[in-house]
Scaffold this motif. Structure first.
Motif, mmCIF file in Angstrom:
data_model
loop_
_atom_site.group_PDB
_atom_site.id
_atom_site.type_symbol
_atom_site.label_atom_id
_atom_site.label_comp_id
_atom_site.label_asym_id
_atom_site.label_seq_id
_atom_site.Cartn_x
_atom_site.Cartn_y
_atom_site.Cartn_z
ATOM 1 N N ALA A 51 48.934 25.643 32.527
ATOM 2 C CA ALA A 51 48.909 26.848 33.458
ATOM 3 C C ALA A 51 47.648 27.452 34.031
ATOM 4 O O ALA A 51 47.528 27.902 34.795
ATOM 5 C CB ALA A 51 49.926 28.049 32.595
ATOM 6 N N TRP A 52 46.655 27.798 32.802
ATOM 7 C CA TRP A 52 45.463 28.119 33.007
ATOM 8 C C TRP A 52 44.889 27.021 33.880
ATOM 9 O O TRP A 52 43.814 27.633 34.910
ATOM 10 C CB TRP A 52 44.545 28.072 32.005
ATOM 11 N N ASP A 53 44.842 25.746 33.944
ATOM 12 C CA ASP A 53 44.261 25.071 34.758
ATOM 13 C C ASP A 53 44.821 25.165 36.177
ATOM 14 O O ASP A 53 44.000 25.255 37.245
ATOM 15 C CB ASP A 53 44.511 23.463 34.564
ATOM 16 N N THR A 54 45.912 25.581 36.495
ATOM 17 C CA THR A 54 46.720 25.903 37.823
ATOM 18 C C THR A 54 45.953 27.191 38.207
ATOM 19 O O THR A 54 45.706 27.287 39.358
ATOM 20 C CB THR A 54 48.151 26.095 37.560
ATOM 21 N N VAL A 55 45.885 28.246 37.457
ATOM 22 C CA VAL A 55 45.260 29.418 37.867
ATOM 23 C C VAL A 55 43.980 29.045 38.349
ATOM 24 O O VAL A 55 43.475 29.884 39.379
ATOM 25 C CB VAL A 55 45.180 30.425 36.706
ATOM 26 N N ASN A 56 43.046 28.526 37.584
ATOM 27 C CA ASN A 56 41.589 28.246 37.990
ATOM 28 C C ASN A 56 41.552 27.471 39.048
ATOM 29 O O ASN A 56 40.687 27.837 40.102
ATOM 30 C CB ASN A 56 40.909 27.300 36.557
ATOM 31 N N THR A 57 42.486 26.536 39.701
ATOM 32 C CA THR A 57 42.560 25.765 40.899
ATOM 33 C C THR A 57 42.744 26.918 41.866
ATOM 34 O O THR A 57 42.174 26.875 42.910
ATOM 35 C CB THR A 57 43.602 24.836 40.833
ATOM 36 N N ARG A 58 43.719 27.899 41.691
ATOM 37 C CA ARG A 58 44.279 28.815 42.706
ATOM 38 C C ARG A 58 42.895 29.719 42.876
ATOM 39 O O ARG A 58 42.711 30.117 43.955
ATOM 40 C CB ARG A 58 45.296 29.791 42.136
ATOM 41 N N LEU A 59 42.325 30.082 41.767
ATOM 42 C CA LEU A 59 41.080 30.859 41.975
ATOM 43 C C LEU A 59 39.820 30.100 42.659
ATOM 44 O O LEU A 59 39.206 30.861 43.691
ATOM 45 C CB LEU A 59 40.688 31.419 40.532
ATOM 46 N N GLY A 60 39.703 29.036 42.532
ATOM 47 C CA GLY A 60 38.708 28.252 43.441
ATOM 48 C C GLY A 60 38.876 28.054 44.840
ATOM 49 O O GLY A 60 38.328 28.189 45.511
ATOM 50 N N ASN A 61 40.361 28.109 45.033
ATOM 51 C CA ASN A 61 40.634 27.973 46.517
ATOM 52 C C ASN A 61 40.502 29.237 47.085
ATOM 53 O O ASN A 61 39.864 29.267 48.220
ATOM 54 C CB ASN A 61 42.203 27.908 46.568
ATOM 55 N N VAL A 62 40.647 30.417 46.469
ATOM 56 C CA VAL A 62 40.510 31.622 46.942
ATOM 57 C C VAL A 62 38.888 32.000 47.145
ATOM 58 O O VAL A 62 38.196 32.559 48.009
ATOM 59 C CB VAL A 62 41.021 32.739 46.097
ATOM 60 N N SER A 63 38.079 31.413 46.032
ATOM 61 C CA SER A 63 36.684 31.495 46.291
ATOM 62 C C SER A 63 36.214 30.875 47.322
ATOM 63 O O SER A 63 35.113 31.311 48.098
ATOM 64 C CB SER A 63 36.205 31.005 44.873
ATOM 65 N N SER A 64 36.494 29.766 47.726
ATOM 66 C CA SER A 64 36.123 28.837 48.779
ATOM 67 C C SER A 64 36.413 29.799 50.157
ATOM 68 O O SER A 64 35.652 29.628 51.179
ATOM 69 C CB SER A 64 36.806 27.511 48.956
ATOM 70 N N ARG A 65 37.579 30.229 50.131
ATOM 71 C CA ARG A 65 38.011 31.116 51.387
ATOM 72 C C ARG A 65 36.938 32.164 51.594
ATOM 73 O O ARG A 65 36.400 32.758 52.578
ATOM 74 C CB ARG A 65 39.109 31.652 51.433
ATOM 75 N N LEU A 66 36.429 32.700 50.472
ATOM 76 C CA LEU A 66 35.437 33.978 50.532
ATOM 77 C C LEU A 66 34.525 33.648 50.734
ATOM 78 O O LEU A 66 33.623 34.389 51.380
ATOM 79 C CB LEU A 66 35.705 34.748 49.154
ATOM 80 N N ALA A 67 33.709 32.687 50.513
ATOM 81 C CA ALA A 67 32.427 31.992 50.775
ATOM 82 C C ALA A 67 32.301 31.998 52.321
ATOM 83 O O ALA A 67 31.429 32.439 52.758
ATOM 84 C CB ALA A 67 32.311 30.609 50.364
ATOM 85 N N SER A 68 33.339 31.690 53.093
ATOM 86 C CA SER A 68 33.143 31.782 54.517
ATOM 87 C C SER A 68 33.330 33.379 55.112
ATOM 88 O O SER A 68 32.488 33.667 55.929
ATOM 89 C CB SER A 68 34.424 30.833 55.158
ATOM 90 N N LEU A 69 34.032 34.225 54.351
ATOM 91 C CA LEU A 69 34.288 35.388 54.738
ATOM 92 C C LEU A 69 33.006 36.142 54.621
ATOM 93 O O LEU A 69 32.889 37.230 55.145
ATOM 94 C CB LEU A 69 35.361 36.210 54.236
ATOM 95 N N THR A 70 32.050 35.771 53.654
ATOM 96 C CA THR A 70 30.924 36.526 53.229
ATOM 97 C C THR A 70 29.510 35.955 53.857
ATOM 98 O O THR A 70 28.385 36.504 53.355
ATOM 99 C CB THR A 70 30.787 36.833 51.961
ATOM 100 N N ARG A 71 29.791 35.071 54.923
ATOM 101 C CA ARG A 71 28.527 34.279 55.513
ATOM 102 C C ARG A 71 28.461 34.941 56.828
ATOM 103 O O ARG A 71 29.234 35.032 57.341
ATOM 104 C CB ARG A 71 28.780 32.970 55.726
ATOM 105 N N ILE A 72 27.021 35.327 57.116
ATOM 106 C CA ILE A 72 26.913 35.944 58.167
ATOM 107 C C ILE A 72 27.254 34.961 59.506
ATOM 108 O O ILE A 72 27.729 35.602 60.422
ATOM 109 C CB ILE A 72 25.433 36.339 58.462
ATOM 110 N N SER A 73 27.023 33.756 59.306
ATOM 111 C CA SER A 73 27.237 32.777 60.512
ATOM 112 C C SER A 73 28.852 32.646 60.754
ATOM 113 O O SER A 73 28.824 32.381 62.086
ATOM 114 C CB SER A 73 26.802 31.439 59.738
#
Length: 610
Positions: free
Chosen positions: A43-65
């Motif tokens: 379950a924690w592995d699944t949560v970690n995967t979901r967090l990673g997916n959100v983090s990758s989206r945040l990387a785009s939203l916090t890039r000036i480009s």
């Protein structure tokens, strides 16, 4: 080891299994605990995967480009294909293509065969490359030699009519500067018919340049791919105005911010964020009717994560533009009043987000955390004082007006001190209140007319005011600078003002500064959320620590199970030995009983007969 004597008539194997079943109950509890741990880890592995997916989206939203991207719309794509980089200026461009760039094409005379010897020899030179032709060469072999000579010319043999073949030479590059040159043994070129007896080229198509106007300004280029007419704009010209009818060759190109890219990034983030929330709630669920609980129900770390997500996503962003303080102000919320989601999931009002991007793109970038707010601006409440000023054309106030262009130097667009040849000079900028900053940017004079290596500030240090210690504290120092812009990051400090002390310039005369920037710590909604997620997902974060705790418990349970299993095996063996001994003993008793009965019967018989 089975018990086979069965003297007692008892099912001893069943008895032993029933006894062992009782003995195995503690083992089964341990195994159940181990199974539960495996489920929790999964379950924690699944949560970690979901967090990673959100983090990758945040990387785009916090890039000036992501926000600086441009899109291009062409009214008539038959005339031109266009693309724009982030440096392109938004606006409309009127394009009229007078002529397209073309490569030169020349041909030989006609020959009856493409693979028969031509009986032509000589040292040809094409575009400066030597090509040796001998009497056994054919049209095809000459074409092959030209193609192998790296001449910048493509040679081919075409059959124009039955039994008529021509060698056709086409320049690989377009434009008049790429016209072919035919030198060397001219008699060989003449024998081929590429050049006539007067030295005139047998030209099929003349080289030509692309001629076009962009917003009324004429350009001439050697290629149909043009990337230097307008900054950041690349044109692939495809159609010119028809000289006979005047039709075609005219279109309008519109460059605008690529809002679609931003909106799509937000949509992808919302999908992954809502999936994360759904996953967390599923693992933390409890059904009072069935008494069924989620795998991580009651885990304080999971509850802490859920609370942290909600706090960050809906927080008021410090330093945000007025009217752009929360994500809901740009259409990201739990829904409209009366239709909001009660489970913490978020929705997007796309029209509201697009309106916000059109109204103030910088405000959205600051809200998201793609751009930290500059607090050293007059518009942000800042003020500035200087050690001295050269004159009204060089005011200190210009360093906090938001403009870093050198074009207005000497016309109110930059500060210089009034003490030539004497250092230090200083600028002191007050923010109008306490601000937490973590980066300083400084534009010194630097242009083609006034290069920074000759006129810019060379040596300076930056200090911040420590209100607790009632003193100036150094942030960083720069020496030997020759660049027009210097940016320095540092650990966040909270202060009400900064001071720039200039101790030397590249002409040893004046301190010249165009703009000073002091960037607040990036506390945008999405950058803060990314930082929160890193607390959980980093290699030393909370989730890896929790996973390691589960692994330790699992290893400990494995040791306990292994030890208990050995004891149970020994217990079973002990029971089998005891029951076997019982069967043997009973067998002996039965044998003795039978012997005694026999003896008694014999004694009775003797007594009766005596």
């Amino acid at each position: 080891m089975a018990i086979s004597l069965n003297v007692t008539g008892l099912d001893t194997d069943t008895i032993i299994q029933q006894l062992m079943a009782i003995e195995r109950q503690p083992l089964q509890k341990l195994q159940s605990q181990k199974t539960l741990l495996a489920k929790r880890k999964s379950a924690w592995d699944t949560v970690n995967t979901r967090l990673g997916n959100v983090s990758s989206r945040l990387a785009s939203l916090t890039r000036i480009s992501t926000f600086e991207g441009k899109k291009v719309a062409v009214q008539n794509s038959a005339v031109v294909l266009a693309s724009a980089s982030s440096t392109a200026n938004c606006g409309s461009y009127s394009l009229r293509v007078t002529s397209l760039a073309r490569g030169q094409i020349a041909g030989s005379a006609s020959f009856a065969s493409h693979d028969s010897p031509l009986n032509i020899s000589g040292a040809l030179t094409l575009n400066g490359r030597a090509i040796e032709v001998n009497i056994t060469d054919t049209l095809s072999s000459i074409a092959a030699k030209i193609n192998a000579a790296d001449t910048g010319v493509e040679a081919s043999v075409l059959q124009t009519e039955p039994s008529k073949y021509r060698l056709v030479l086409t320049s690989s590059e377009t434009g008049t500067t790429n016209a072919m040159s035919f030198e060397g043994d001219l008699s060989a070129w003449q024998a081929l018919g590429v050049i006539d007896g007067n030295g005139v080229l047998n030209e099929i198509q003349a080289a030509s340049d692309a001629v076009f106007t962009l917003n009324g300004v004429q350009f001439v280029r050697h290629s149909n791919t043009v990337s230097d007419a307008a900054p950041g704009l690349t044109l692939d010209l495809a159609q010119a105005v028809d000289p006979q009818t005047g039709s075609g060759g005219v279109t309008t190109i519109t460059v605008s911010p690529d809002d679609d890219a931003v909106v799509e990034c937000v949509k992808q983030f919302i999908v992954d964020y809502n999936t994360l929330i759904e996953t967390i709630k599923s693992y933390n669920s409890y059904d009072p009717n069935s008494g069924t609980a989620g795998t991580l129900f009651g885990d304080p770390l999971l509850r802490r994560l859920l609370v942290a997500l909600r706090e960050v996503i809906f927080k008021q962003v410090d330093g945000a533009f007025p009217g752009f303080g929360t994500l809901s102000s740009v259409g990201i919320s739990t829904g409209a009043p009366g239709s909001y989601t009660k489970d913490g999931k978020i929705v997007l009002d796309e029209a509201k987000l697009r309106e916000a991007l059109a109204t103030n793109r910088d405000a959205v970038m600051t809200l998201f955390g793609a751009r930290a707010p500059n607090v050293a601006l007059f518009s942000a409440g800042a003020s500035v004082t200087a050690s001295s000023t050269y004159g009204p054309e060089y005011p200190a106030s210009s360093v906090i007006d938001g403009s870093s262009s050198p074009l207005l130097w000497g016309q109110g667009g930059g500060w210089t001190d009034g003490t030539p040849g004497a250092f230090p000079d200083f600028l002191e900028i007050e923010f109008g209140g306490e601000r937490t900053i973590d980066r300083i940017g400084l534009y010194t004079l630097g242009s083609e007319t006034y290069p920074a290596e000759s006129y810019g500030v060379r040596d300076f240090d930056v200090e911040y005011w420590d209100s607790a210690g009632n003193s100036w504290v150094s942030l960083f120092a720069v020496t030997g600078n020759t660049q027009g812009y210097v940016s320095q990051a540092f650990d966040p400090v909270t202060t009400s003002k900064i001071r720039i002390n200039v101790t030397g310039s590249n002409d040893d005369q004046h301190s010249r500064i165009l703009e000073v920037q002091a960037f607040a710590k990036n506390d945008g909604a999405f950058s803060s959320l990314a930082e929160t997620l890193r607390m959980y997902t980093a290699s030393d974060g909370l989730l890896p620590v929790r996973t390691e705790q589960i692994d330790r418990l699992d290893r400990d349970l494995s040791r306990q199970i292994e030890s208990m299993q050995r004891r149970l095996d020994m217990r079973m063996e002990s029971l089998r030995r005891k029951f076997s001994a019982l069967e043997v003993m009973l067998q002996q008793f039965n044998a003795q009983s039978a012997w005694l009965s026999q003896q008694l019967m014999s004694l009775t018989h003797d007594t009766r007969n005596g």
